[in-house]
Each structure stands twice: as structure tokens, then as C-alpha cells.
Design an enzyme around this catalytic site. Sequence first.
Site, PDB file in Angstrom:
ATOM      1  N   LYS A   1       0.784  -1.188  -0.006  1.00 19.92           N
ATOM      2  CA  LYS A   1       0.059   0.036  -0.090  1.00 19.92           C
ATOM      3  C   LYS A   1       0.924   1.196  -0.029  1.00 19.92           C
ATOM      4  O   LYS A   1       1.879   1.205   0.569  1.00 19.92           O
ATOM      5  CB  LYS A   1      -0.656  -0.027   1.263  1.00 19.92           C
ATOM      6  CG  LYS A   1      -2.015  -0.946   1.147  1.00 19.92           C
ATOM      7  CD  LYS A   1      -2.716  -0.753   2.576  1.00 19.92           C
ATOM      8  CE  LYS A   1      -3.789  -1.852   2.710  1.00 19.92           C
ATOM      9  NZ  LYS A   1      -5.076  -1.486   1.662  1.00 19.92           N
TER      10      LYS A   1
ATOM     11  N   ARG B   1     -10.575 -11.451   1.943  1.00 26.69           N
ATOM     12  CA  ARG B   1     -11.437 -12.627   1.355  1.00 26.69           C
ATOM     13  C   ARG B   1     -10.843 -13.832   1.280  1.00 26.69           C
ATOM     14  O   ARG B   1     -11.567 -14.739   1.375  1.00 26.69           O
ATOM     15  CB  ARG B   1     -11.903 -11.979   0.085  1.00 26.69           C
ATOM     16  CG  ARG B   1     -10.787 -11.994  -1.132  1.00 26.69           C
ATOM     17  CD  ARG B   1     -11.206 -11.307  -2.388  1.00 26.69           C
ATOM     18  NE  ARG B   1     -11.169  -9.806  -1.922  1.00 26.69           N
ATOM     19  CZ  ARG B   1     -11.682  -8.656  -2.865  1.00 26.69           C
ATOM     20  NH1 ARG B   1     -12.055  -8.903  -3.992  1.00 26.69           N
ATOM     21  NH2 ARG B   1     -11.499  -7.381  -2.335  1.00 26.69           N
TER      22      ARG B   1
HETATM   23  N1  BES Z   1      -8.225  -3.694   4.554  1.00 22.60           N
HETATM   24  C1  BES Z   1      -8.254  -3.391   3.220  1.00 22.60           C
HETATM   25  C2  BES Z   1      -9.617  -2.429   3.138  1.00 22.60           C
HETATM   26  C3  BES Z   1      -9.913  -1.259   3.767  1.00 22.60           C
HETATM   27  C4  BES Z   1      -9.652   0.035   3.201  1.00 22.60           C
HETATM   28  C5  BES Z   1     -10.121  -1.132   5.157  1.00 22.60           C
HETATM   29  C6  BES Z   1      -9.806   1.431   3.844  1.00 22.60           C
HETATM   30  C7  BES Z   1     -10.321  -0.145   5.672  1.00 22.60           C
HETATM   31  C8  BES Z   1     -10.202   1.195   5.195  1.00 22.60           C
HETATM   32  C9  BES Z   1      -8.432  -4.395   2.399  1.00 22.60           C
HETATM   33  O1  BES Z   1      -7.706  -5.507   2.346  1.00 22.60           O
HETATM   34  C10 BES Z   1      -7.661  -3.838   0.907  1.00 22.60           C
HETATM   35  O2  BES Z   1      -6.615  -3.494   0.870  1.00 22.60           O
HETATM   36  N2  BES Z   1      -8.794  -4.122  -0.180  1.00 22.60           N
HETATM   37  C11 BES Z   1      -8.379  -3.286  -1.259  1.00 22.60           C
HETATM   38  C12 BES Z   1      -8.834  -4.047  -2.272  1.00 22.60           C
HETATM   39  C13 BES Z   1      -8.498  -4.263  -3.715  1.00 22.60           C
HETATM   40  C14 BES Z   1      -6.912  -4.448  -3.751  1.00 22.60           C
HETATM   41  C15 BES Z   1      -9.329  -5.092  -4.823  1.00 22.60           C
HETATM   42  C16 BES Z   1      -8.853  -2.088  -1.568  1.00 22.60           C
HETATM   43  O3  BES Z   1      -9.855  -1.819  -1.035  1.00 22.60           O
HETATM   44  O4  BES Z   1      -8.221  -1.054  -2.153  1.00 22.60           O
HETATM   45 ZN    ZN Z   2      -5.582  -5.527   1.940  1.00 27.08          ZN
END
Ligand code: BES
Ligand code: ZN
Length: 486
Positions: A264, A338
Site C-alpha cells: 500500500k 477475502r
Molecule cells: N483492509 C483493506 C480494506 C480497507 C480499506 C479497510 C480502507 C479499511 C479502510 C483491504 O484488505 C484492501 O486492501 N482492499 C483493497 C482491495 C483491492 C486490492 C481490490 C482496496 O480496498 O483497495
Molecule cells: Zn488489503
Amino acid sequence: MKTEYFSGSLDELQADALLVEVYRDFRLPEAFKGAFKKAALFIEERLSCLEKKPDNFEVFYFPFPEGGFKFVLLSCLESPDADGVRTAASKLLNKAEALGLKRVALFPVGHDALGEEAVYYTVEGALLGAYSFSKYKDGASKGLDEVVFVGFSEEGRKLYERALTVSGAVNYVRDLVNEPANVITPSVMAEKALELAEGLALEVEVFDEKRIAGLQMAGILAVGGGSKNPPRFVHVSYKPAEPLKRVVLVGKGVTFDSGGLSLKPEQFMRGMKSDKSGACAVLGVLKAVAELGLPVEVHGLIPLVENMPDGGSYRPDDVIVFRNGKSVEVKSTDAEGRLILADALIYASGLSPDVVIDVATLTGACVVALGRYTSGLFTDDDELAGRLLEACARTGEKLWRLPLDEDLMKDIKGDFTHLRNVGKTRYGGAITAALFLKKFAPPDASWAHIDIAGPAYLEESWKYYSKGATGQPVRTLVEFLSRVVS
Ligand code: BES
Ligand code: ZN
Ligand code: ZN
């Protein structure tokens, strides 16, 4: 902070301040005037000198020579609905704390409109509002010593006690979520579950990485591979005699989500200690359910991993084969939730549940869709949706149903596998994540997925929540489980 329930005359009340609501036209609640006539006359005389109408939830105060009181604090309340009551109660306590008061008495806010129910919402708002995560700054000593909740009946006392239990569970969750990832690793979370079970009617099983491998929990093994803190899987159960239903709760337990090799960017990584919020919420619900002695069998399934980049990490393009035979191509190691939830949902099948609800900080897309204050609810079962929406209307935790649009299924079909872990486009990202989970949900149970990515953790204070973890959706799930009758 100690609490007490009091139903007697004002002369017997020992406190530094009396806290009560006032309407915008400076009228005091009828219930207060009826119960504490002399005090009401005094306050109304003072109020008649004020000119500017107070803002909603504005708190003002003045010296109050009645009994042993030093001050009276008044919170302006425009609409005495449940959440208005919670907010007003929390603002009153915050002000009392800011004034350095130690022992205060709180009149049930909204009693004219809501009757004794007002006690419940007042206590909840007060306890959620008084919460702070200050152990690393002030230790445990800061803040109010004691709050005396005024009520008028035995019914009020029961409501007070229930509110204590429920708010206690919520604040327990907030304490866990607010702890950083260098303190809470997967194995520490597992220990927290074991500690919780001591003294409660809960059984806990903790599976270490070897057991996890033995059970072919392929998602947990893949995601957990990049961290020096090994994964865990926790199964907590609450089994009352002759339960009315069997409910499984699944909570996403990513103790830190760096994104893994699909790392990230800095601004999105911050706050990712809260990626364990679903797991913590499941523990909190079990705490409340056991303390309330609800007649429902509840299982909490908690996959725990730390998602980190390392030589042991799983990679984009890796193929994971789950115990149910489904193969998944990893497209982003940041769509890890997931994958670990899939293992837990497969495990849930073995428990033959009536209802399965998973709770997860799953997608940023859900926050884009609904904003920071509303969780996404996904289910094909209209009745289950109705029950969850009714429950959340009572708690003020906002859920909004989003569609499990099967037309989007083609977005998560793999080239060489059954599924891929992210959609081909970013459109409908919260929905494609939910569709992915649906493929693993036990086929004979009603299943719902709650995406709490927005409300689980707040960057700014809101209503009766200080910044940080909110403990959502514990109150809604406890309310839902309390309403299961057959
Ligand atoms: N933990 C994150 C989602 C999240 C985002 C939680 C903001 C709390 C606040 C999740 O694991 C994630 O990174 N999701 C990605 C999915 C994408 C790679 C398809 C996202 O939401 O960007
Ligand atoms: Zn994630
Ligand atoms: Zn995540």
C-alpha cells in the site's frame, strides 16, 4: 470509571454536578420538573436570564447550590431520538470531565419522549462517550471517577444493567482495535480470546500454523506467509442449553495490512492496524452474548494473519486451492481479507449453522460508496436483511444493503482458475468482494456479509465516538441475536 443506578430523591444524591438536558426554548424536561421540583425552579430562573438560543448538543453550566452539588450542566437537545440521547449524554460527560469533575449524576436524557427506555440510551451514550484510549499517555487515572445514573423503576435498573454490558463489550473491542500491530500480533489476539473466555461460558480453541496447514486453510497460510508473526485460527463457542438457533460469526483478523507485495502507499497503510476490527467485534459480541446469557448458540471464527512483504510472502499470480476445491488466482496481495475469510467460511459449514454473518474491513470501495459512517450489508436473504436492518435502526449503527449483483460475477472469474481475488475493473469493488465470499459461504445457511471498512475506525470524532475504533457493529449484532426467538 464506576457507575451506579439511583432512584430516590435529589437530597440523597451525592455528586459534584447534576447533568440534564434542556430543550432549545430553555424548557426543562417534564420528568425532571416532576421529580426534582425545587431544583427545576432554580434552574429555570437561571435559564430565563439567557438570551442566545443554544445550538443542538451545546453544553452550558452554572453553579448549583442544591444539595451537595457544585454545578448543573445542561445539554441542549433538539430531537430526543435514541441517537440524539446518546450524543447529548456523551457531550454532558465530556464537559464534566473537561471541568475536572469527579462524581456526577446524570438524569436520563430524553425521558419525556422515550420513558424508561431513555435510561438505556443515556447509559450507552455516556459510557461510549466517556471512552478514551489513553493508556499510553495518561495511564488509567484520568477522567471521571463515578457516574450516578438516575432512573425511576426496576425496569430502568434492568435497562441500565443491559446498557452496561453492551457498552462494556463495545469498549472492550475499541481497546483491542486501538492497540497497534506491534502489540497485537495474531498469537496475541488468540491469547486475548483465551483470556476473555476465563470466567465466561465460552470455549476457545486456538489452531497454530501446523494445525492450520493440517486443515488445508490455504488462504490463511498464503496471506500469513510473509510475516514473522505466524497466523492463528480461533474458534470461540457459546453453547447454552437448548439453544433456539445456531449462529456463526466470522471476523476478519488482519492484525496489520501493509498490502503485502502489492504494498500500500503510505497514506493508505496508515490506520491498517484496524484491519482486525471484524475479529475484535466478533470477540466483543461473544462477550456480551455470554454475559447476557442469550438462548442462542454462537460460534466465533477468527482467522488471524499479518499481511507483510517478505521472502515468504505470497505473490501476484500465485494460485491458491481451497479445501472445497475452489482455485483462486491472486491478482493483488492486498485483497487478502477475502482469502482468509474463505477458509473460515468453509470451516463454518462443518458446524451446520442456521445463520452465518461475516464482519470485515474488506474494501475501500465500500467507503467510497457509502461514506465513512455506514457499513455495507450484503445478503440474498431478505428476511435476514430485514432483521439486521431493524436491529441497526435501534442501535444507531448504520447499515445499508448493497446488491449481490451476479452480473458482476464475470469480473472475478479467473483465467486459469475458478476465481481471481480482485475484479478486472475497480467498479463495484465492494460487491465483487462480497460475491467472492458468497462462493465459500455454507450453502445450507442464511449468509450475510457486513463490510465495516468505513465505520470501524474513525479519523475524527463523531457523535459519541472519539477518534479511533468504534466497536461497530457489536451493538447491532447483539441486538440481532437478542431478537432471535425461534
Ligand atoms: N483492509 C483493506 C480494506 C480497507 C480499506 C479497510 C480502507 C479499511 C479502510 C483491504 O484488505 C484492501 O486492501 N482492499 C483493497 C482491495 C483491492 C486490492 C481490490 C482496496 O480496498 O483497495
Ligand atoms: Zn488489503
Ligand atoms: Zn485488509
